[in-house]
Structure formats: structure tokens, C-alpha cells
Write an enzyme that holds these catalytic residues in place. Sequence first.
Site, PDB file in Angstrom:
ATOM      1  N   ASN A   9      37.519   3.665  23.046  1.00  0.00           N
ATOM      2  CA  ASN A   9      36.817   2.390  22.909  1.00  0.00           C
ATOM      3  C   ASN A   9      35.335   2.732  22.776  1.00  0.00           C
ATOM      4  O   ASN A   9      34.695   3.090  23.756  1.00  0.00           O
ATOM      5  CB  ASN A   9      37.070   1.514  24.147  1.00  0.00           C
ATOM      6  N   HIS A  94      38.791  -6.964  27.299  1.00  0.00           N
ATOM      7  CA  HIS A  94      38.079  -5.908  28.025  1.00  0.00           C
ATOM      8  C   HIS A  94      37.203  -6.538  29.110  1.00  0.00           C
ATOM      9  O   HIS A  94      36.670  -7.630  28.932  1.00  0.00           O
ATOM     10  CB  HIS A  94      37.224  -5.077  27.062  1.00  0.00           C
ATOM     11  N   SER A 210      36.296   6.043  33.376  1.00  0.00           N
ATOM     12  CA  SER A 210      35.784   7.398  33.617  1.00  0.00           C
ATOM     13  C   SER A 210      36.854   8.475  33.422  1.00  0.00           C
ATOM     14  O   SER A 210      36.861   9.483  34.124  1.00  0.00           O
ATOM     15  CB  SER A 210      35.150   7.511  35.010  1.00  0.00           C
TER      16      SER A 210
HETATM   17  P1  13P Z   1      34.423   4.783  30.514  1.00  0.00           P
HETATM   18  O1  13P Z   1      35.442   5.784  30.046  1.00  0.00           O
HETATM   19  O2  13P Z   1      33.056   5.008  29.911  1.00  0.00           O
HETATM   20  O3  13P Z   1      34.402   4.648  32.003  1.00  0.00           O
HETATM   21  O4  13P Z   1      34.887   3.359  29.930  1.00  0.00           O
HETATM   22  C1  13P Z   1      36.193   2.965  30.114  1.00  0.00           C
HETATM   23  C2  13P Z   1      36.426   1.741  29.318  1.00  0.00           C
HETATM   24  O5  13P Z   1      35.887   0.700  29.594  1.00  0.00           O
HETATM   25  C3  13P Z   1      37.329   1.856  28.162  1.00  0.00           C
HETATM   26  O6  13P Z   1      37.638   0.610  27.651  1.00  0.00           O
END
Ligand code: 13P
Length: 248
Positions: A9, A94, A210
Amino acid sequence: MRKPIIAGNWKMNKTAAEAEALIAELKPLVAKSKPDVVICVPYTDLWAAKAAIAGSKIRLGAENVAWADSGAFTGEISAAMLKEIGVEYVIIGHSERRTYFGETDETVNKRLKQALANGLKPIVCVGETLVEREKNKTKRILKKQVLDGFKDVTDFSDIVIAYEPVWAIGTGKTATAEDANKTIGYIRSLVKKTWGAEVAKSLRIQYGGSMKPSNAKELMAMKNIDGGLIGGAALKAQDFAAIVNYKD
Ligand code: 13P
């Protein structure tokens, strides 16, 4: 057996020219990968990304879709517009859309139905905030997001759920693999109760928050976790490829 699906994403990152460069770097790195590989990119990158992924196994996704076919919805992008480009997947609900742009379980449900009616494969995001977690409300929140978000949906064959605990997004904090597995297990049990054992067994549920090369293998080893929705680490070809190739 559920086939793993790793999706990037990109959020509001990368111009079209930057997208071309990133995809060019990524393509050879994921050429032999086993999971399904998807990149969900900003609308303005879609045409360039479609051309750049040609001949690769990378599939194209968008980050949202309008609930209406067309009309007076300034700033929205319709399913037909996405389909014409060759978009296959679309992220819906999201947490950033829920937090900053007023997305609710009801609008998620409308967008989801529109995506399905137009042959787009939805990646529907659910997840609790830190406050909700600390108040022991995780299950209650997830139950509402799933039951209201998927209201009246009967065919789950094209649907992916992404469980993204909001407190783990972009914070460097990951849910422990056991924790994520348990919570995703709860989501699966909810689906089973409402839509039956067959749906629950075949539905792919990703973890997001993360996720990075150093924790991908451990998360992906969990029996309920079928993939990842990757934010920050999807913006670097090496990191994203390392997650996609977590088994190697
Ligand atoms: P991060 O991997 O930057 O924590 O983001 C996760 C996310 O929101 C994917 O949609």
C-alpha cells in the site's frame, strides 16, 4: 490451502515517474516469488504502473473506489475508471480513510459492494485503535467492522481481509506474531459463524502494521496469517521483495 498474498500500500507516495523506477527495480526481484504480489498505488500512478508491470507477476491495485457508478462525486474515482486501466485489486476501509476522511463501516460496505459488482478484488481493512485495545474492546470493534462492513455480502471468493491494528501502522510497533495470529483467528471464527466454515477456510486474511523483512517470516509462519499489507516497506524495492520472498 490458501495462497499467500503480499500487497504493498503505497499510500500518498511516489509520482508516476517514481513509480516507474520503483517497479523497474522490483520486477526482477519478485520474478520467481510464490505468493500473489500486488501493488496498490495512487490513482495518478495507475497508468504508468500498469505499463511498468507488463510481463511480470505483479498485479495492480488502487487505494479506494467510489460507491457510485458515476456522477456528482467530486474527487472520487469509479470502478469503471479503474477497470479500464486494468486494475484488479482495491483497498477499502483503510484506517487512514476511516480516521481522516470519514470512512465508516456503512461506506465501506457500499464501496465493497460496488467493487464486487464490477469484478474488482477488494482488500478490506479492519483493526482496532490503541485506546480500543487498552479498553479491551478489540473483539467488539472487529465484530462491528466485519458484520457491518460485509453486510449482505455472500460471495467471498475474491475478497481479502487485512487486519491492521491501528497502533501498529507506521509506528514500528508490530503485533507479536502470536497476537496477530490470535486476533486473525477471531476474525476467521466470526466469518465462520456468519458465513459458514467453507468461506472461513478459504478466505485470505493479511496482517498489516510495520511488517518488514525482519518480521515477515515469523508472521507468515502463523497458521491464520495468509499475507501482509505493507506500507513503508513497500516503498523500497529491496525491502518489499524481501517480504514477498520471505520463504527464501
Ligand atoms: P506500515 O507498514 O507503514 O506500518 O503501514 C501499514 C499499512 O497501513 C498498510 O496498509
